[in-house]
Design a protein around this motif. Structure first.
Motif, mmCIF file in Angstrom:
data_model
loop_
_atom_site.group_PDB
_atom_site.id
_atom_site.type_symbol
_atom_site.label_atom_id
_atom_site.label_comp_id
_atom_site.label_asym_id
_atom_site.label_seq_id
_atom_site.Cartn_x
_atom_site.Cartn_y
_atom_site.Cartn_z
ATOM 1 N N ILE A 1 -6.137 4.288 -4.787
ATOM 2 C CA ILE A 1 -6.996 4.588 -5.779
ATOM 3 C C ILE A 1 -7.132 6.031 -5.789
ATOM 4 O O ILE A 1 -7.193 6.786 -6.687
ATOM 5 C CB ILE A 1 -8.434 3.763 -5.778
ATOM 6 N N VAL A 2 -7.524 6.712 -4.368
ATOM 7 C CA VAL A 2 -7.720 8.144 -4.183
ATOM 8 C C VAL A 2 -7.025 8.493 -2.978
ATOM 9 O O VAL A 2 -7.064 7.795 -1.794
ATOM 10 C CB VAL A 2 -9.299 8.460 -3.911
ATOM 11 N N LEU A 3 -6.232 9.560 -2.899
ATOM 12 C CA LEU A 3 -5.382 10.289 -1.910
ATOM 13 C C LEU A 3 -5.593 11.703 -1.990
ATOM 14 O O LEU A 3 -5.996 12.178 -3.264
ATOM 15 C CB LEU A 3 -3.876 10.103 -2.109
ATOM 16 N N ASP A 4 -5.520 12.153 -1.084
ATOM 17 C CA ASP A 4 -5.717 13.820 -1.155
ATOM 18 C C ASP A 4 -4.423 14.220 -1.901
ATOM 19 O O ASP A 4 -3.357 13.444 -2.266
ATOM 20 C CB ASP A 4 -5.410 14.397 0.427
ATOM 21 N N ASP A 5 -4.234 15.689 -2.010
ATOM 22 C CA ASP A 5 -3.004 16.241 -2.943
ATOM 23 C C ASP A 5 -1.543 16.062 -2.385
ATOM 24 O O ASP A 5 -0.833 16.329 -3.089
ATOM 25 C CB ASP A 5 -3.281 17.553 -3.391
ATOM 26 N N SER A 6 -1.456 15.802 -1.043
ATOM 27 C CA SER A 6 -0.264 15.450 -0.521
ATOM 28 C C SER A 6 0.438 14.080 -1.069
ATOM 29 O O SER A 6 1.518 14.150 -0.878
ATOM 30 C CB SER A 6 -0.309 15.771 0.863
ATOM 31 N N GLY B 1 1.427 6.947 5.926
ATOM 32 C CA GLY B 1 2.549 8.005 6.077
ATOM 33 C C GLY B 1 3.519 7.956 4.901
ATOM 34 O O GLY B 1 4.368 8.552 4.937
ATOM 35 N N TRP B 2 3.223 7.121 3.978
ATOM 36 C CA TRP B 2 4.314 7.231 2.704
ATOM 37 C C TRP B 2 3.766 7.936 1.543
ATOM 38 O O TRP B 2 2.579 8.111 1.350
ATOM 39 C CB TRP B 2 4.459 5.572 2.277
ATOM 40 N N LYS B 3 4.746 8.761 0.780
ATOM 41 C CA LYS B 3 4.403 9.322 -0.392
ATOM 42 C C LYS B 3 4.019 8.290 -1.182
ATOM 43 O O LYS B 3 4.875 7.305 -1.605
ATOM 44 C CB LYS B 3 5.460 10.144 -0.719
ATOM 45 N N GLN B 4 2.736 8.595 -2.119
ATOM 46 C CA GLN B 4 2.387 7.516 -3.072
ATOM 47 C C GLN B 4 1.902 7.803 -4.422
ATOM 48 O O GLN B 4 1.452 9.077 -4.331
ATOM 49 C CB GLN B 4 1.304 6.496 -2.370
ATOM 50 N N ASN B 5 2.017 7.116 -5.443
ATOM 51 C CA ASN B 5 1.095 7.634 -6.619
ATOM 52 C C ASN B 5 -0.347 7.325 -6.247
ATOM 53 O O ASN B 5 -0.553 6.256 -5.561
ATOM 54 C CB ASN B 5 1.577 6.935 -7.698
ATOM 55 N N ALA B 6 -1.046 7.933 -6.886
ATOM 56 C CA ALA B 6 -2.535 7.546 -6.727
ATOM 57 C C ALA B 6 -3.143 7.869 -8.028
ATOM 58 O O ALA B 6 -2.836 8.653 -8.875
ATOM 59 C CB ALA B 6 -3.258 8.840 -5.624
ATOM 60 N N ILE B 7 -4.400 6.896 -8.531
ATOM 61 C CA ILE B 7 -5.036 7.078 -9.457
ATOM 62 C C ILE B 7 -5.786 8.264 -9.566
ATOM 63 O O ILE B 7 -5.798 8.965 -10.443
ATOM 64 C CB ILE B 7 -5.886 5.787 -9.620
ATOM 65 N N ILE B 8 -6.349 8.729 -8.505
ATOM 66 C CA ILE B 8 -7.057 10.195 -8.336
ATOM 67 C C ILE B 8 -6.663 10.780 -7.358
ATOM 68 O O ILE B 8 -6.478 10.389 -6.029
ATOM 69 C CB ILE B 8 -8.651 9.623 -8.201
ATOM 70 N N THR B 9 -6.514 12.059 -7.318
ATOM 71 C CA THR B 9 -6.126 13.069 -6.077
ATOM 72 C C THR B 9 -7.093 14.094 -6.042
ATOM 73 O O THR B 9 -7.840 14.243 -6.911
ATOM 74 C CB THR B 9 -4.646 13.579 -6.257
ATOM 75 N N ILE B 10 -7.503 14.425 -4.727
ATOM 76 C CA ILE B 10 -8.486 15.192 -4.397
ATOM 77 C C ILE B 10 -7.809 16.387 -3.637
ATOM 78 O O ILE B 10 -7.266 16.216 -2.612
ATOM 79 C CB ILE B 10 -9.500 14.841 -3.730
#
Length: 120
Positions: A13-18, A24-33
């Protein structure tokens, strides 16, 4: 939303901007910070999930359609037909659908997610 699925879970749901999840996987996130500025960004997935969770009721069924991959259609338990349309284009466009035997033309703004509800 096909091949017999009966639920959908969104893990990030929420990940940092990376966009890197805790495993450790690059993911889509609903919200990024943004880590530095703390700026919150609501990504397209946020708006898609907002539309789905608001208009598609528990117990709804996805309906098969004959054209394209830019839309989803559901029938709610109360008989409403819910049509979600995506316009990825940089300009507005008109899509025409046959809903319950009637031709319906819908204007979509550029770069938009749209939801239309029809009474059956």
């Amino acid at each position: 939303m096909s091949n017999g699925v009966n639920s959908y879970m969104y893990w990030n749901i929420v990940l940092d901007d990376s966009g890197i999840s805790t495993w450790g996987w690059k993911q889509n996130a609903i919200i990024t910070i943004d880590k530095e500025t703390k700026k919150v960004t609501y990504n397209p997935e946020y708006y898609l999930m907002k539309h789905l969770s608001h208009y598609v009721l528990s117990g709804a069924y996805r309906l098969e359609t004959s054209e394209g991959k830019d839309h989803l259609v559901f029938i709610n338990p109360n008989g409403e037909i819910v049509l979600l349309l995506l316009n990825k284009d940089e300009k507005s466009k008109v899509n025409t659908f046959d809903i319950g035997g009637k031709q319906v033309s819908l204007r979509l703004k550029e770069k938009s997610i749209n939801t239309f509800v029809f009474q059956a």
